[in-house]
Structure formats: C-alpha cells, structure tokens
Design an enzyme around this catalytic site. Structure first.
Site, mmCIF file in Angstrom:
data_model
loop_
_atom_site.group_PDB
_atom_site.id
_atom_site.type_symbol
_atom_site.label_atom_id
_atom_site.label_comp_id
_atom_site.label_asym_id
_atom_site.label_seq_id
_atom_site.Cartn_x
_atom_site.Cartn_y
_atom_site.Cartn_z
ATOM 1 N N SER A 60 0.838 -1.183 0.000
ATOM 2 C CA SER A 60 0.000 0.000 0.000
ATOM 3 C C SER A 60 0.881 1.244 0.000
ATOM 4 O O SER A 60 1.697 1.417 -0.900
ATOM 5 C CB SER A 60 -0.976 -0.041 1.181
ATOM 6 O OG SER A 60 -2.040 0.853 0.995
ATOM 7 N N ASP A 89 -9.726 -3.369 -5.931
ATOM 8 C CA ASP A 89 -9.181 -2.590 -4.817
ATOM 9 C C ASP A 89 -9.616 -1.133 -4.929
ATOM 10 O O ASP A 89 -9.256 -0.448 -5.882
ATOM 11 C CB ASP A 89 -7.648 -2.678 -4.847
ATOM 12 C CG ASP A 89 -6.994 -2.051 -3.628
ATOM 13 O OD1 ASP A 89 -7.688 -1.341 -2.874
ATOM 14 O OD2 ASP A 89 -5.787 -2.282 -3.441
ATOM 15 N N HIS A 138 -8.010 -4.877 -1.915
ATOM 16 C CA HIS A 138 -6.818 -4.385 -1.231
ATOM 17 C C HIS A 138 -6.198 -5.441 -0.324
ATOM 18 O O HIS A 138 -4.976 -5.493 -0.179
ATOM 19 C CB HIS A 138 -7.194 -3.146 -0.408
ATOM 20 C CG HIS A 138 -6.030 -2.319 -0.004
ATOM 21 N ND1 HIS A 138 -5.247 -1.636 -0.911
ATOM 22 C CD2 HIS A 138 -5.501 -2.036 1.222
ATOM 23 C CE1 HIS A 138 -4.303 -0.971 -0.271
ATOM 24 N NE2 HIS A 138 -4.435 -1.202 1.033
#
Length: 700
Positions: A548, A634, A669
C-alpha cells in the site's frame, strides 16, 4: 538468477496522454490502463474493458511463466505456514451480561465462526458460519458482527466482491435465521440503539466515501432509513463506534490532521447528534465517556505527542477542557480506554510500547511493560464497562502472541491464551534485537531484527527488510509465524521503523510527510546500509518488502537506491501518487491531501509529489527484480497503479529486473479472502524473495 524458459514480457502500448498543471506538462503514456468506468468495475469486475483485461491477463501469464518453476517451493511454503496455524483456533471468550462471545475457526475452515456460550462456561453456540456463507461466493470477507443489547439479534456484514462495499444483515439468535432486513453499500460497522429496535450505519457514496450516517429501523426497507448525519467535506471520512460506556454512538469524522466528534444518545436514537468540539485545523481528538464526564485524547495546544483532558458532558467544548495527563515530548499516547474505575493508556517511546493504568479514584498509576529488546503490546477492549479486568496481548518477534487478563485493582495477571504453533516453535532458537541506523540528516532510525540463533554474521546472509512509513502507522515488532519460513532458510528478517510512522512519537510522523516525505525513503535506505555495515547481510542480498503506502516506499527506493537490493516486493503499491492526488473522484484522494499535499490547488505540492512519485520518476537505469501485486477491485490502491508502473519500468529501465506484475482478478486491497488462500499470496512473495537471492534451487 535462474529465469528458465518463459513467455516474452508483455509490452503495453504507449498512448501519449499529456496534461498541464501549474504550467508544468506531464506525459502519461499508460493512462489508458485506467478503466473509465472504474466505479462499475468495483461493483462488477466483469465489466472491465476487454483490452485492459487482456493486458492484465498477459502480465499474469508472464509472471506465472517466470515463477512457475517455484510452484513446488510455493506449495512447500504454504504447507509450512499452514502447519503453524492452529486450525481449530478460538478467541478467548469475552463476557457481556449472561454470555461470553467468541470467534473461532473449524479444522480446515477458511472463515471465522461467530458464537457465544454461557458466561460461566458451557456449550458454544454458533450463530454465523463464515465457511457456510462463503461457500457460494468467489470472494467473502466479514466486515464485523455485533449483538444487540438484549442479546436477541446479531447484526453482521460482509463484502463479496473485494471492493469493500459491505452489506448488513440481522440474524436472530433464537432460530439462526436472517431477518428480511438488508442494508447495502456500507462500511460494515453497526451501532445498536439501546432498545435493539434500530441501528446506525455509515453509507458509502458513489465515490466509495463514507460520508453519511443513517439509522435503520428493523422491519423496514433501507429506502425508509433516516439520515442522522451528513459530512459535506469530501476530504473528511466519517465512521461510527460505540462509546466506552455503551451510552452513545460516536460519529467520528476527520482527515489525517483534524478531527471532530458527535454523540447520539442510544436511548434516544431519533435525537440529533450533539457536537463535542468544533473542528479546528490541525487539532485532533478522540473521546471516552464516564458518567457525566468525557475523557479526551488530543494534540491541542501544541501537544505533539498528545495529552489527556477532561470535560463535562453537558458542556464539552474546548473552553471547558481541563488537563489530566500533560503532554510529554517523545512519549506518544496512542490510545485511551476507559472503565468505570480506571483509565488505561497505551503509550510508546522510542518504538517500545507500555500500558499505563490509572485508578480514577486515587489518581495512582502503574505500568505494564516487558523487557525484550523489541516487542508488541496492545489492549483488546471489552464489551463491559463496569469491570476491573483489562485484556491485553503481548508478543515479540520470537515470542508467539499471549493474551492476558489483568486485574487493574489487584495488579495480578492471568495468562488466558498462548498462540499455539502446531508444527512446533522454540523461541530460544531465535534472536530478536535492535540496531539504530543513522539517516542522511543524523536521525536515529530503529531497526528490529529477527534471525536464527545459529546465524553467522559474515555479511552474506539474505535479508528481508520490511517498511511502511506513512499515516502515522507504526510497525510493531510482533510475532509472525509466516516469516519463519524465510528465517529458517537462513534469512534475517528486519523491520525499519522509518519516519512517517509514529514509532518514535507524532513528531516522527510529521518528519515523514508532505514536503518531508523523502525522509521515509532515505531512512529505509539508511536502514539497509546499517544492516550491511553490521554484517547482517550484504549489498544485493536484501529483498525489500512493503504494501500500500509501503508499496510507494518500495517504488521510491527502487528509483533512489535500487543498487542495494536483490529484489523488491511491492504489494498493492501506491506508486502513481501524482495522478491519484490529481483525481478528486477517487475514493481516497480528498482525505489524502493533508498527508501528501493537494497538487490541484498548490503548485508547491504538485512539484513536491512530482519529485518523488515512483511512477513519474522511473529512469533509464538498472533496477532490481521487482514483483508488484494488486487486486482488480481494490478501491484503495487501484489496479492500474501497479500496472502502469510495471509498464513504464519495463519500457524505460536499461538493465536488471525482471519486473513482474500479478493482479488478483477476484480480490481487492487485502488480497485473497480466507485465511489459507491468503497464504498462497504470501508464498508467491516469499518464493520471489528466495528466487531473487538465488536460493530457490537449494530450498525447493
């Protein structure tokens, strides 16, 4: 590196897309990889543009062809990691009234089961069976579950696309069946009214932003729900939770610098929310309630590492705040938990946590701390307010998680659970320690280290260096059974506690954001060099790993210090920073401006982000081997970020590599759903790391 026979690397067509902002022209040759109907793709991946799908599938096939010969190793890694999981595991039951609630897994099960038992012991009854609910879904993830105050009902939520749109349903404990109620496109959280006849939830808007709090009355359609609160600033996100006493629904709004909270009396759920203290730029606060008094954790008045104040419930505005725990520079107060007679503070100094307990009657304080070189400590909350019992967890990089019940009045602790490693684990076989890395400006960066006791420090060991360094998130030196699969093969595992996190206080975070963002990257590189200097590893023996915003760190480090690394694993990497921050329709963009800057409004912010954005700074140079992993649905780091990055890397780099892209076409995600399916993705990353340092043939 043995690449064996493989498919040719995909070549993404270059379709020039110039744009000019603040008089500066940027050319984005791979903008076409962003599906113009991306919002619909989040809801239904089948509508993805066919050309984009074809390209992503070609990238997946190329990655499979290069890593295919590690298939046996991946299976071995999965078997090892699964062997360290107690498959029929269960949480320590948490008491509430006549029952004790728990979560557990069945042998071989992928998903959690939610249940309860009589408070004093007895048979466990399961009300939600995640395996059963997930059986007909390609993807399934619980958002949460919360029983009603009268213990009759269980509100639960789930996401079945990986796009983090959670649908809420309500199950009757009596017959185990769901009511007709269905509330869709929420963030998954539920707060019940006192009478159990309605609940509050947060609805996501068309841009996937949590902006509205609604109240749903049982037995009525969602269309009849009433709006309790709406946030009009697109840069603010809104969430809800139950207050410490259970008396209020707390509406917590904010961005990365400012916050504001409101209270709804759950005994009067139709009443409008009441503001605690009006938002003031740069001032953050959170609250807990006890009787007619609020306890507020805040950075107001220059308290960089936060302080605790109190305020009367009847007049909670800033003018009435009274200091209880003063600000102490370098001692960061992470959280406050409130009970009827005690206040608990979780603090961290120099990357080590401690728990401080205050008797609210006498004012006496005492601490719970441990003496390992690096460890993780956390409080676990409670359903009950009027209790002297504090539940907390402890682990270190060598010590599996332990859960304790601590009597705050008697100062005694009872071990309730120790994480079981079925395949066996002896902490004495491992060493955890810390070194300090000196960064470019003299800052001392803590680096937590795990290795086998029999490691020879000769500068030749392979090393995985993990980092994050954004949003004030600290990286705990906690136990991970998975990483033993690398450590037992001779790897050193290290965590760089770089600026941008709060490992050394809130100032440590401020020194790694916006115009100071590059400190995060330099700290990470300095950590790698310090590990080399200390002979834990050597140049080109390190694999960097981050996800991330930590994936952005990976991209920046690849551009700035790639010569140090044999490989880089970037999971759901936030690498297209400039384009994302320029697109105010994306879910996270407006709330992220305080973190990165607003390049739409500010030329300075535009230039700052352009100077380090990994995608925009890919250069004609050698790069280490890179594996980028993303998810098609995501909503946080969109699939096109890693796709564009890998395309530009492959077209621009002069040597090194290879650079690989793997997009999970059925997840978001968090990657694959299910506790065992997730291991498949960890195994790919670990197999790549072993491959990058030339160890596959020795270990597969």
């Amino acid at each position: 590196m043995d690449q064996k026979t493989s498919l040719p690397a995909p070549v993404a067509p270059r379709r020039s897309h110039p744009f000019t902002t603040h008089g500066i022209t940027v050319v984005d040759d791979y903008a076409w990889l962003k599906d113009q109907n991306w919002q619909e793709v989040l809801r239904d991946p089948a509508v993805l543009d066919p050309d984009i799908r074809k390209y992503l599938e070609a990238e997946n096939a190329y990655t499979e062809s290069l890593l295919g010969h590690t298939a046996a190793l991946q299976k071995t890694l999965v078997a090892e990691m699964r062997g360290r999981i107690k498959e029929d595991d269960s949480s320590v039951p948490s008491p509430d009234g006549p029952y004790a609630y728990l979560r557990k897994f069945r042998e071989g099960g992928q998903h959690e089961l939610f249940g309860r038992m009589p408070r004093d012991g007895g048979e466990v009854r399961i009300v939600l069976d995640g395996d059963q609910l997930a059986a007909s879904e390609e993807y399934f993830k619980f958002g949460g579950a919360r029983h009603s105050p009268d213990h009759r009902l269980e509100a639960w939520s789930a996401d079945i696309k990986g796009s983090e749109y959670f649908s809420i349903r309500v199950r009757d404990w009596a017959d185990g069946k769901d009511l007709d109620d269905l509330v869709e496109e929420t963030d998954g959280a539920v707060v019940w009214s006192t009478d159990g006849k309605s609940f509050f939830y947060v609805k996501l808007d068309d841009n996937h932003r949590p902006m509205q709090v609604w109240r749903h009355r049982l037995g009525t359609p969602q269309a009849d729900d009433s709006l309790a609160y709406e946030e009009h600033d697109a840069g603010w996100f809104t969430h809800i939770h139950e207050s410490s006493s259970g008396r209020f629904c707390v509406i917590a709004g904010g961005d990365h610098e400012t916050s504001e909270q409101r209270l709804i009396d759950l005994a009067r759920p139709e009443a409008p929310p009441r503001l605690v203290a009006a938002r003031q730029s740069g001032v953050q606060y959170s609250l807990a309630d006890r009787g007619e008094e609020l306890f507020i954790l805040t950075n107001a008045d220059g308290a960089i590492d936060f302080k605790v104040v109190t305020a009367p419930l009847a007049a909670p505005e800033r003018a009435n705040w009274r200091e209880l725990i003063p600000h102490r520079a370098g001692i960061y107060i992470l959280d406050v938990e409130l009970y009827a007679g005690h206040m608990v503070r979780l603090e961290r100094a120099n990357a080590l946590p401690s728990i401080i307990i205050r008797d609210l009657g006498t004012g006496d304080e005492h601490a719970i701390a441990f003496d390992e070189a690096a460890y993780s400590l956390d409080t676990m909350g409670s359903y009950e307010f009027d209790t002297t019992n504090l539940r907390f967890s402890y682990s270190s990089m060598t010590t599996p998680s332990e859960v304790y019940d601590y009597d705050m009045a008697k100062r005694t602790r009872v071990l309730r659970k120790r994480q079981e490693i079925p395949s066996g684990h002896n902490p004495a076989d491992y060493v955890t320690t810390r070194i300090m890395a000196k960064s470019h400006d003299g800052a001392e960066v803590p680096v937590s280290i795990l290795h086998r006791k029999d490691l020879t420090r000769d500068g030749n060991a392979p090393l995985l260096l993990y980092g994050y360094g954004s949003y004030g998130m600290a990286m705990p030196a906690s136990f991970s059974a998975n990483r033993l699969s690398l450590v037992d093969r001779g790897f050193v595992y290290a965590i760089a506690h770089i600026r941008g996190g709060t490992d050394k206080g809130w100032g440590w975070y401020l020194d790694g954001k916006r115009e100071k963002k590059t400190n995060s990257f330099d700290d990470f590189a300095a950590s790698a060099r310090a590990l080399i200097a200390a002979k834990y590893t050597g140049t080109k023996r390190i694999v960097a790993h981050g996800g991330s915003a930590g994936g952005m760190l990976m991209g920046a480090v690849a551009n700035r210090a790639g010569e140090l690394f044999a490989g880089i694993v970037a999971e759901v990497p936030f690498v297209d920073v400039l384009n994302t921050m320029l697109d105010d329709t994306l879910p996270l963009t407006p709330p992220e401006w305080p973190e990165w800057g607003n390049p739409i409004e500010s030329e300075r912010d535009f230039k700052t982000i352009l100077s380090y954005s990994p995608y925009d700074n890919v250069a004609a140079r050698d790069y280490p081997a890179i594996l980028a992993m993303g998810g098609l649905t995501d909503p946080r780091v969109t699939y096109w970020e890693p796709a564009k990055w890998i395309a530009r890397l492959r077209a621009t780099m002069t040597g090194g590599g290879p650079v690989l892209l793997r997009i999970n076409m059925g997840a978001g995600h968090g990657g694959a759903s299910g506790r065992f399916n997730r291991l498949d993705e960890v195994a790919i990353a670990y197999a790549f790391a072993l491959w990058a340092v030339g160890m596959v043939e020795r270990t597969s």
